[in-house]
Write an enzyme that holds these catalytic residues in place. Structure first.
Site, PDB file in Angstrom:
ATOM      1  N   ARG A  83      30.293  35.321  38.941  1.00 44.52           N
ATOM      2  CA  ARG A  83      31.222  36.199  38.214  1.00 44.52           C
ATOM      3  C   ARG A  83      32.409  35.415  37.662  1.00 44.52           C
ATOM      4  O   ARG A  83      32.987  35.793  36.644  1.00 44.52           O
ATOM      5  CB  ARG A  83      31.715  37.328  39.132  1.00 44.52           C
ATOM      6  CG  ARG A  83      30.624  38.326  39.499  1.00 44.52           C
ATOM      7  CD  ARG A  83      31.142  39.359  40.477  1.00 44.52           C
ATOM      8  NE  ARG A  83      31.639  38.732  41.702  1.00 44.52           N
ATOM      9  CZ  ARG A  83      32.369  39.341  42.619  1.00 44.52           C
ATOM     10  NH1 ARG A  83      32.707  40.602  42.448  1.00 44.52           N
ATOM     11  NH2 ARG A  83      32.750  38.708  43.706  1.00 44.52           N
ATOM     12  N   SER A 129      35.812  44.538  40.503  1.00 46.60           N
ATOM     13  CA  SER A 129      34.514  44.060  40.983  1.00 46.60           C
ATOM     14  C   SER A 129      33.798  43.219  39.935  1.00 46.60           C
ATOM     15  O   SER A 129      32.898  42.464  40.256  1.00 46.60           O
ATOM     16  CB  SER A 129      33.643  45.231  41.445  1.00 46.60           C
ATOM     17  OG  SER A 129      33.451  46.153  40.408  1.00 46.60           O
ATOM     18  N   GLU A 162      29.100  56.175  34.133  1.00 43.18           N
ATOM     19  CA  GLU A 162      28.206  55.145  33.595  1.00 43.18           C
ATOM     20  C   GLU A 162      27.443  55.600  32.351  1.00 43.18           C
ATOM     21  O   GLU A 162      27.192  54.807  31.438  1.00 43.18           O
ATOM     22  CB  GLU A 162      27.207  54.687  34.664  1.00 43.18           C
ATOM     23  CG  GLU A 162      27.847  53.891  35.789  1.00 43.18           C
ATOM     24  CD  GLU A 162      28.636  54.747  36.761  1.00 43.18           C
ATOM     25  OE1 GLU A 162      28.344  55.970  36.860  1.00 43.18           O
ATOM     26  OE2 GLU A 162      29.546  54.214  37.424  1.00 43.18           O
ATOM     27  N   PHE A 212      24.525  50.806  39.501  1.00 40.78           N
ATOM     28  CA  PHE A 212      24.989  52.012  38.787  1.00 40.78           C
ATOM     29  C   PHE A 212      24.730  51.894  37.284  1.00 40.78           C
ATOM     30  O   PHE A 212      24.359  52.869  36.632  1.00 40.78           O
ATOM     31  CB  PHE A 212      26.471  52.243  39.063  1.00 40.78           C
ATOM     32  CG  PHE A 212      26.811  52.258  40.527  1.00 40.78           C
ATOM     33  CD1 PHE A 212      26.065  53.034  41.408  1.00 40.78           C
ATOM     34  CD2 PHE A 212      27.845  51.492  41.039  1.00 40.78           C
ATOM     35  CE1 PHE A 212      26.351  53.041  42.771  1.00 40.78           C
ATOM     36  CE2 PHE A 212      28.138  51.491  42.391  1.00 40.78           C
ATOM     37  CZ  PHE A 212      27.391  52.265  43.265  1.00 40.78           C
ATOM     38  N   ARG A 247      26.659  37.760  42.399  1.00 40.93           N
ATOM     39  CA  ARG A 247      27.851  37.740  43.224  1.00 40.93           C
ATOM     40  C   ARG A 247      27.641  36.780  44.406  1.00 40.93           C
ATOM     41  O   ARG A 247      28.551  36.060  44.786  1.00 40.93           O
ATOM     42  CB  ARG A 247      28.094  39.171  43.748  1.00 40.93           C
ATOM     43  CG  ARG A 247      29.275  39.330  44.685  1.00 40.93           C
ATOM     44  CD  ARG A 247      29.166  40.687  45.402  1.00 40.93           C
ATOM     45  NE  ARG A 247      30.410  41.095  46.003  1.00 40.93           N
ATOM     46  CZ  ARG A 247      31.249  41.972  45.465  1.00 40.93           C
ATOM     47  NH1 ARG A 247      30.986  42.518  44.293  1.00 40.93           N
ATOM     48  NH2 ARG A 247      32.354  42.303  46.080  1.00 40.93           N
TER      49      ARG A 247
END
Lengths: 321, 301
Positions: free
Chosen positions: A17, A44, A65, A90, A174
């Site tokens: 990220r 995030s 979303e 999501f 991540r």
């Protein structure tokens, strides 16, 4: 081009990220059309610095979303290049129909960035795991599916996506990974990269599991087994030539990915092999909703550790299954 | 029943000169709406499929938008500064195609391919195949978020281009619309106009019996919209309202257009059976006769 370490497991680790947000900012500086679109996922997605640099160009629609993906499609209609950043579970699960209709079928220039995919959320459980995303998006026409293996490849894939026209899905890991590629790596769509030569068996992998496949090859070498390791960052379109060559030239193929066992990279490889050059294929991934455990624990549990991948390869070479 | 090019009889009406009077514009819209309905009736009857009820409730809105409101012509269909119209209730594609043909975006003869194998004119519109279509719609609840995204792009460009989206009232049962309305309000998208085709009927029943939307004006206002109600078959009201947006600086507009499904055909109007029923030969003739009457009125039956 590739750095093949004698022991890749010992190398420093990176959160992809960081490469993501650094590259997105670099792209946004160079091209005013680039905007970020998020579902409250500023933290995030590590986009706080991007928001500071481009306050008007980070569209936050809130925890919504379906709206997020539809809005991105409308932004693309207005000439913008939206990079949608949201937890992959999501983004792909909640907005799957928007991805199908508003992005893929409408063929809009939207870049979908699935953050923290696979089992990165570990103990948060299967609601937050995104092991289905690759299989879901691979089934949608017009959709390009990219699973980078390290920060270098993440940055390279983002630059490629910004410069190309049309729908793209990129997984942004991540879970920390060592660098597999040197800094001059350039992403090529639909091309496998032979990150280790070998002719007894082939390991095909991508994402957070690629370095584990390389480490597995190191172990196999100690047993006298020469394993070819193919990095397959593009799951769709798949480099079928590289897969067929592996099927023809080695005893069989082990696929290993941080995703469901079937429908993703493994499924794509198996479809190719079955139709073009039947050979033995062993598919490693998650066959069920994972139990409680950290991301690392879960990868090990389902055979996605260096030793687990090496075991699957040994079994394939010695017993043919 | 087979649709052929002989059934593509629509005259191309085009746009009036810029300085036409309001009365001239209303007469032009009325004529367009009449011709679009006649052509759409022929499409549905001869193709043997379509959504004529919803087509007829939306046609006056479509004719007003393309006839006198939207800054878009066949020549500017790809101009980045064009106004955008998004048909969220994509199942009334037949009405949209016929409207686009009436105003010169689509060759009239192409209407004869409606729903045929390999035709560009699918049962739901495709932006990559039909000039003037802005989004591939069909699944409900998609158009409003896309329209919000477009209005945001205009705002980022500091452009005055406007975005209009037509949604069905039953469609508002999809939660994605309310997500999008919150974002439209948050971003103060006052160049965005949501038009609700408020015919109060969904596929098999009234909206009230199914999942009541009322009090719809209060709900939209509570979501931060400037709310206006119009007779969705009155071309003068539609023209005045749709040309005058925004009504409140900083607020997106929510136009509730009261309509009847199947309007103005006596046996179709406000009759839930006509969601996607196909008129037989006798019904076709009767509907055609009613549409061709010299005194075509916009009044709700």
């Amino acid at each position: 081009m590739t750095l093949v370490h004698t022991s890749i497991a010992e190398q420093p680790r990176y959160d992809c990220r960081d490469a993501y947000v650094e590259t997105l900012a670099e792209l946004a500086h160079a091209d005013h059309r680039i905007v970020g679109v998020v579902n409250d996922s500023v933290g995030s997605s590590k986009l706080n610095s991007f928001r500071k640099a481009f306050p008007d160009r980070l569209i936050n629609v809130g925890i919504a979303e379906q709206d997020m993906v539809g809005v991105a499609s409308g932004l693309a209609n207005g000439g913008r290049i939206p990079f949608v950043s949201a937890a992959s579970c999501f983004l792909t699960g909640r907005a799957l129909e928007q991805i199908k209709a508003d992005v893929a079928y409408s063929n809009t220039n939207v870049k979908l960035c699935g953050m923290s995919p696979g089992v990165a959320y570990g103990e948060l459980g299967p609601t937050h795991h995104s092991i289905e995303d690759i299989a879901w998006l691979r089934a949608i026409a017009n959709m390009t599916v990219i699973v980078p293996a390290d920060p270098v490849e993440t940055a390279a894939a983002l630059r490629w996506a910004a410069a190309s026209e049309g729908p793209v899905f990129i997984r942004v890991s991540r879970m920390s990974v060592p660098k597999v590629y040197s800094d001059d790596y350039e992403f090529q769509l639909g091309k496998a990269i032979t990150v280790r030569e070998g002719d007894d068996v082939t390991l095909i992998s991508n994402g957070t599991v690629l370095w584990r496949a390389l480490a597995a090859a190191e172990r196999l070498a100690e047993d006298g087994i020469s394993a070819r390791v193919l990095s397959m960052p593009t799951v769709k379109p798949l480099d079928t030539d590289a897969v067929v060559a592996a099927a023809r030239e080695t005893a069989g193929i082990v696929t290993a990915e941080e995703a469901v066992a079937g429908g993703g990279l493994g499924g794509a490889v198996a479809e190719t092999v079955v139709q073009q050059h039947p050979a033995r294929v062993s598919i490693l991934g998650f066959p069920e909703f994972a139990p409680t455990g950290s991301a690392g624990y879960l990868l090990d549990r389902y055979g996605l550790s260096p030793e687990g991948i090496a075991d699957a390869a040994r079994k394939l070479v010695t017993t043919g299954s | 029943m087979t649709l052929t090019v002989e059934h593509a009889t629509l005259p191309v009406l085009g746009r009036l000169p810029i300085h036409s009077s309001r009365a001239e514009q209303i007469a032009h819209i009325a004529e367009a709406a009449k011709q679009i309905r006649i052509q759409d009736l022929k499409l549905v009857h001869h193709a043997g499929a379509g959504h004529i009820g919803g087509d007829f409730s939306a046609i006056d809105i479509l004719a007003t938008l393309y006839g006198a409101v939207l800054h878009i012509t066949p020549e500017t269909v790809n101009d980045p500064e064009r106004d955008r119209f998004i048909l969220s209730k994509g199942h009334v594609a037949g009405a949209l195609y016929t409207t686009l043909a009436a105003f010169g975006f689509l060759p009239v003869a192409e209407l004869a391919t409606f729903l045929k194998p390999l035709s560009a004119l699918n049962g739901h519109p495709n932006r990559n195949k039909v000039a003037g279509v802005e989004a591939n719609t069909g699944p409900l609840g998609h158009g409003l978020p896309v329209a919000v995204g477009h209005a945001l792009s205009a705002k980022l460009d500091v452009s005055l281009r406007r975005t209009y989206v037509l949604v069905g009232d039953g469609e508002l049962q999809e939660g994605s619309n309310w997500e999008a309305m919150m974002a439209a309000s948050q971003y103060q998208l006052d160049r965005l106009t949501v038009i609700v085709d408020r015919n109060r009927l969904q596929q098999g029943a009234t909206t009230k019996e199914t999942n009541d939307l009322d009090p719809l004006p209060e709900k939209a206002a509570a979501f931060g919209f400037a709310v206006v109600e119009v007779n969705g078959h009155d071309h003068g009201e539609l023209l005045d309202v749709l040309s005058a947006v925004p009504f409140r600086p900083g607020k997106p507009t929510f136009v509730i257009a009261h309509t009847h499904k199947g309007h103005p055909i006596s046996f179709m109007s406000n009759n839930v059976a006509w969601h996607h029923r196909v008129p037989d030969a006798a019904e076709f003739q009767q509907a055609l006769t009613e549409l061709e009457r010299p005194r075509f009125t916009g009044e709700l039956v």
